[in-house]
Design an enzyme around this catalytic site. Structure first.
Site, PDB file in Angstrom:
ATOM      1  N   ALA A  12       0.839  -1.209   0.000  1.00  0.00           N
ATOM      2  CA  ALA A  12       0.000   0.000   0.000  1.00  0.00           C
ATOM      3  C   ALA A  12       0.868   1.251   0.000  1.00  0.00           C
ATOM      4  CB  ALA A  12      -0.936  -0.025   1.208  1.00  0.00           C
ATOM      5  N   GLY A  13       2.023   1.161  -0.634  1.00  0.00           N
ATOM      6  CA  GLY A  13       2.947   2.296  -0.674  1.00  0.00           C
ATOM      7  C   GLY A  13       2.623   3.265  -1.787  1.00  0.00           C
ATOM      8  N   ASN A  14       3.683   3.802  -2.398  1.00  0.00           N
ATOM      9  CA  ASN A  14       3.475   4.831  -3.425  1.00  0.00           C
ATOM     10  C   ASN A  14       2.707   4.313  -4.633  1.00  0.00           C
ATOM     11  OD1 ASN A  14       4.699   6.898  -2.036  1.00  0.00           O
ATOM     12  ND2 ASN A  14       6.732   6.498  -2.888  1.00  0.00           N
ATOM     13  N   GLY A  16       1.034   1.411  -4.776  1.00  0.00           N
ATOM     14  CA  GLY A  16      -0.226   0.836  -4.292  1.00  0.00           C
ATOM     15  C   GLY A  16      -1.321   1.899  -4.164  1.00  0.00           C
ATOM     16  N   ARG A  86      13.952   1.200  -5.413  1.00  0.00           N
ATOM     17  CA  ARG A  86      15.370   1.557  -5.531  1.00  0.00           C
ATOM     18  C   ARG A  86      15.664   2.869  -4.825  1.00  0.00           C
ATOM     19  NH1 ARG A  86      17.471   1.699 -11.548  1.00  0.00           N
ATOM     20  NH2 ARG A  86      15.334   2.076 -12.243  1.00  0.00           N
ATOM     21  N   SER A 123       6.810  -5.522  -8.492  1.00  0.00           N
ATOM     22  CA  SER A 123       8.020  -5.461  -7.654  1.00  0.00           C
ATOM     23  C   SER A 123       9.268  -5.779  -8.483  1.00  0.00           C
ATOM     24  CB  SER A 123       7.918  -6.466  -6.504  1.00  0.00           C
ATOM     25  OG  SER A 123       6.694  -6.337  -5.827  1.00  0.00           O
ATOM     26  N   ARG A 155       7.372   5.547 -21.591  1.00  0.00           N
ATOM     27  CA  ARG A 155       8.503   6.486 -21.461  1.00  0.00           C
ATOM     28  C   ARG A 155       9.061   6.812 -22.845  1.00  0.00           C
ATOM     29  NH1 ARG A 155      10.645   3.495 -15.945  1.00  0.00           N
ATOM     30  NH2 ARG A 155       9.488   4.902 -14.568  1.00  0.00           N
ATOM     31  N   HIS A 179      13.158  -5.762 -17.808  1.00  0.00           N
ATOM     32  CA  HIS A 179      12.960  -4.408 -17.297  1.00  0.00           C
ATOM     33  C   HIS A 179      14.276  -3.947 -16.658  1.00  0.00           C
ATOM     34  CE1 HIS A 179      10.764  -1.009 -15.888  1.00  0.00           C
ATOM     35  NE2 HIS A 179      10.676  -1.375 -14.634  1.00  0.00           N
TER      36      HIS A 179
HETATM   37  N1  APR Z   1       3.489  -7.950   2.070  1.00  0.00           N
HETATM   38  C1  APR Z   1       2.834  -6.835   1.691  1.00  0.00           C
HETATM   39  N2  APR Z   1       3.425  -5.627   1.570  1.00  0.00           N
HETATM   40  C2  APR Z   1       4.722  -5.558   1.828  1.00  0.00           C
HETATM   41  C3  APR Z   1       5.486  -6.680   2.224  1.00  0.00           C
HETATM   42  C4  APR Z   1       4.804  -7.921   2.331  1.00  0.00           C
HETATM   43  N3  APR Z   1       5.436  -9.039   2.699  1.00  0.00           N
HETATM   44  N4  APR Z   1       6.762  -6.263   2.416  1.00  0.00           N
HETATM   45  C5  APR Z   1       6.801  -4.943   2.147  1.00  0.00           C
HETATM   46  N5  APR Z   1       5.568  -4.505   1.808  1.00  0.00           N
HETATM   47  C6  APR Z   1       5.118  -3.148   1.494  1.00  0.00           C
HETATM   48  C7  APR Z   1       5.874  -2.067   2.275  1.00  0.00           C
HETATM   49  O1  APR Z   1       5.481  -2.029   3.637  1.00  0.00           O
HETATM   50  C8  APR Z   1       5.490  -0.817   1.485  1.00  0.00           C
HETATM   51  O2  APR Z   1       4.352  -0.175   2.023  1.00  0.00           O
HETATM   52  O3  APR Z   1       5.329  -2.780   0.147  1.00  0.00           O
HETATM   53  C9  APR Z   1       5.159  -1.357   0.080  1.00  0.00           C
HETATM   54  C10 APR Z   1       6.044  -0.800  -0.999  1.00  0.00           C
HETATM   55  O4  APR Z   1       5.735   0.559  -1.126  1.00  0.00           O
HETATM   56  P1  APR Z   1       6.857   1.681  -1.402  1.00  0.00           P
HETATM   57  O5  APR Z   1       7.987   1.491  -0.449  1.00  0.00           O
HETATM   58  O6  APR Z   1       6.177   3.011  -1.422  1.00  0.00           O
HETATM   59  O7  APR Z   1       7.404   1.286  -2.860  1.00  0.00           O
HETATM   60  P2  APR Z   1       6.746   1.579  -4.288  1.00  0.00           P
HETATM   61  O8  APR Z   1       7.313   2.824  -4.849  1.00  0.00           O
HETATM   62  O9  APR Z   1       5.277   1.416  -4.219  1.00  0.00           O
HETATM   63  O10 APR Z   1       7.401   0.372  -5.141  1.00  0.00           O
HETATM   64  C11 APR Z   1       7.139  -0.963  -4.843  1.00  0.00           C
HETATM   65  O11 APR Z   1       7.511  -1.689  -7.112  1.00  0.00           O
HETATM   66  O12 APR Z   1       8.421  -0.558  -8.952  1.00  0.00           O
HETATM   67  C12 APR Z   1       8.660  -1.453  -7.901  1.00  0.00           C
HETATM   68  O13 APR Z   1      10.993  -1.080  -7.469  1.00  0.00           O
HETATM   69  C13 APR Z   1       9.690  -0.918  -6.959  1.00  0.00           C
HETATM   70  O14 APR Z   1      10.033  -3.014  -5.862  1.00  0.00           O
HETATM   71  C14 APR Z   1       9.416  -1.741  -5.754  1.00  0.00           C
HETATM   72  C15 APR Z   1       7.909  -1.888  -5.770  1.00  0.00           C
END
Ligand code: APR
Length: 315
Positions: A12-14, A16, A86, A123, A155, A179
């Protein structure tokens, strides 16, 4: 009784958050934002914000945040961004050690709770994470795709449109392969409304644009300190929409190859048709010798990181 589709976003990060925003704005279904227990409240907060946004934008959807896989059960679509993004100076491949156990954990739960979902992995390192997800789940290959080609092509389309001084809407482009920095912009398939780009843009300019595309993710990481999220989310939603609405779109995506293009048991970016059957078809297009060589190099890089993943698993 008619019912809405259920879309689960694992992470649920950026990305998500933006995935959730797009999914409900486009009325694709109800959304579950899942994250680890330490981020459960964060996921719930995003879900509440988006629920309130429905009153402004006028969409009907139930949006919830959770860290309980039981709430994800029965999802029609799973989009996985779980893991770390990254930081400046890192390559996507540098993330394999951290993100592999995360994908493994997600895959074990996906197998248990949503065996019928169409899964899109985001991911990184993408081609290896999507391969690992399928290895662990054993899901049918047509139900597991990796999102990279739509983003890398977007892009490239943007840079081509800016150089040619035309609307990005009229530019089509196809980026294949892994990728990574050796992805394959297939110049012969890049057109401005059917006109080959090589007739509109000088070849040295095209070289520079393709180079910038290959480093397109890194350019943003350097600027923001973390990776991109708007275009990655839109690209994955285009794939989810193609599945949910049976659009049969021809898009570049990471698909499980079983001999196509000469590669076996490898996820690699190739043109596919996505419809109600998931990846309904892998389309084999003609490539120039130079493009074939680039694809071979890219496949070799992906294979190298798959080998790293296999070694990590055997420990
Ligand atoms: N289960 C669910 N969520 C998880 C787990 C897990 N086991 N481990 C980590 N997370 C969550 C983190 O807590 C975080 O909220 O994944 C989320 C990732 O969000 P961000 O850190 O904001 O990353 P984001 O920019 O969304 O990118 C996620 O996509 O493009 C790729 O390289 C990028 O691998 C990265 C992924």
């Amino acid at each position: 009784m008619a019912k809405r589709n259920k879309i689960a976003l694992i992470g649920a990060g950026n990305i998500g958050g933006e995935l959730a925003n797009l999914a409900v704005s486009k009325q694709l279904g109800d959304v579950v934002l899942f994250d680890i227990p330490a981020k459960a409240d964060f996921a719930k907060g995003k879900a509440l914000d988006l629920s309130q946004n429905s009153a402004v934008l006028g969409y009907d959807a139930t949006i919830s945040g959770t860290s309980d896989w039981a709430d994800v059960a029965g999802s029609d679509v799973l989009i996985i961004t779980a893991g770390v993004p990254r930081k400046p100076g890192q390559s996507r491949d540098d993330l394999v050690g951290i993100n592999l156990p995360i994908i493994q954990n997600v895959a074990e739960n996906a197998k248990k709770y949503c065996p019928d979902a169409f899964t899109i992995v985001i991911s990184n390192p993408l081609d290896v994470m999507v391969w690992a997800f399928r290895e662990v789940t054993g899901f049918a290959a047509n139900k597991v795709a990796g999102m990279a080609g739509v983003l890398d092509s977007a892009r490239l389309q943007y840079f081509l449109a800016a150089e040619a001084g035309v609307s990005v809407k009229d530019v089509r482009a196809m980026v294949l392969g892994g990728h990574g920095d050796d992805m394959v912009p297939a110049r012969g398939y890049c057109t401005i409304n059917g006109v080959p780009v090589s007739q509109v843009i000088a070849s040295d300019k095209l070289d520079a644009i393709e180079k910038r595309t290959r480093g397109g993710g890194g350019e943003i990481v350097k600027l923001m300190g973390t990776s991109a999220y708007y275009a990655p989310a839109s690209a994955a939603i285009a794939m989810a929409e193609a599945y949910l609405l049976d659009q049969k779109r021809l898009l570049p995506a990471a698909a499980h190859l079983t001999g196509q293009y000469g590669y076996n048991d490898l996820y690699l970016g190739v043109p596919v048709v996505i419809g109600g059957g998931g990846i309904e078809k892998i389309v084999e297009i003609g490539l120039s010798d130079a493009e074939k060589d680039m694809l071979a190099k890219s496949a070799e890089s992906v294979r190298g990181v798959v080998d790293v993943a296999k070694k990590l698993w055997s420990k």
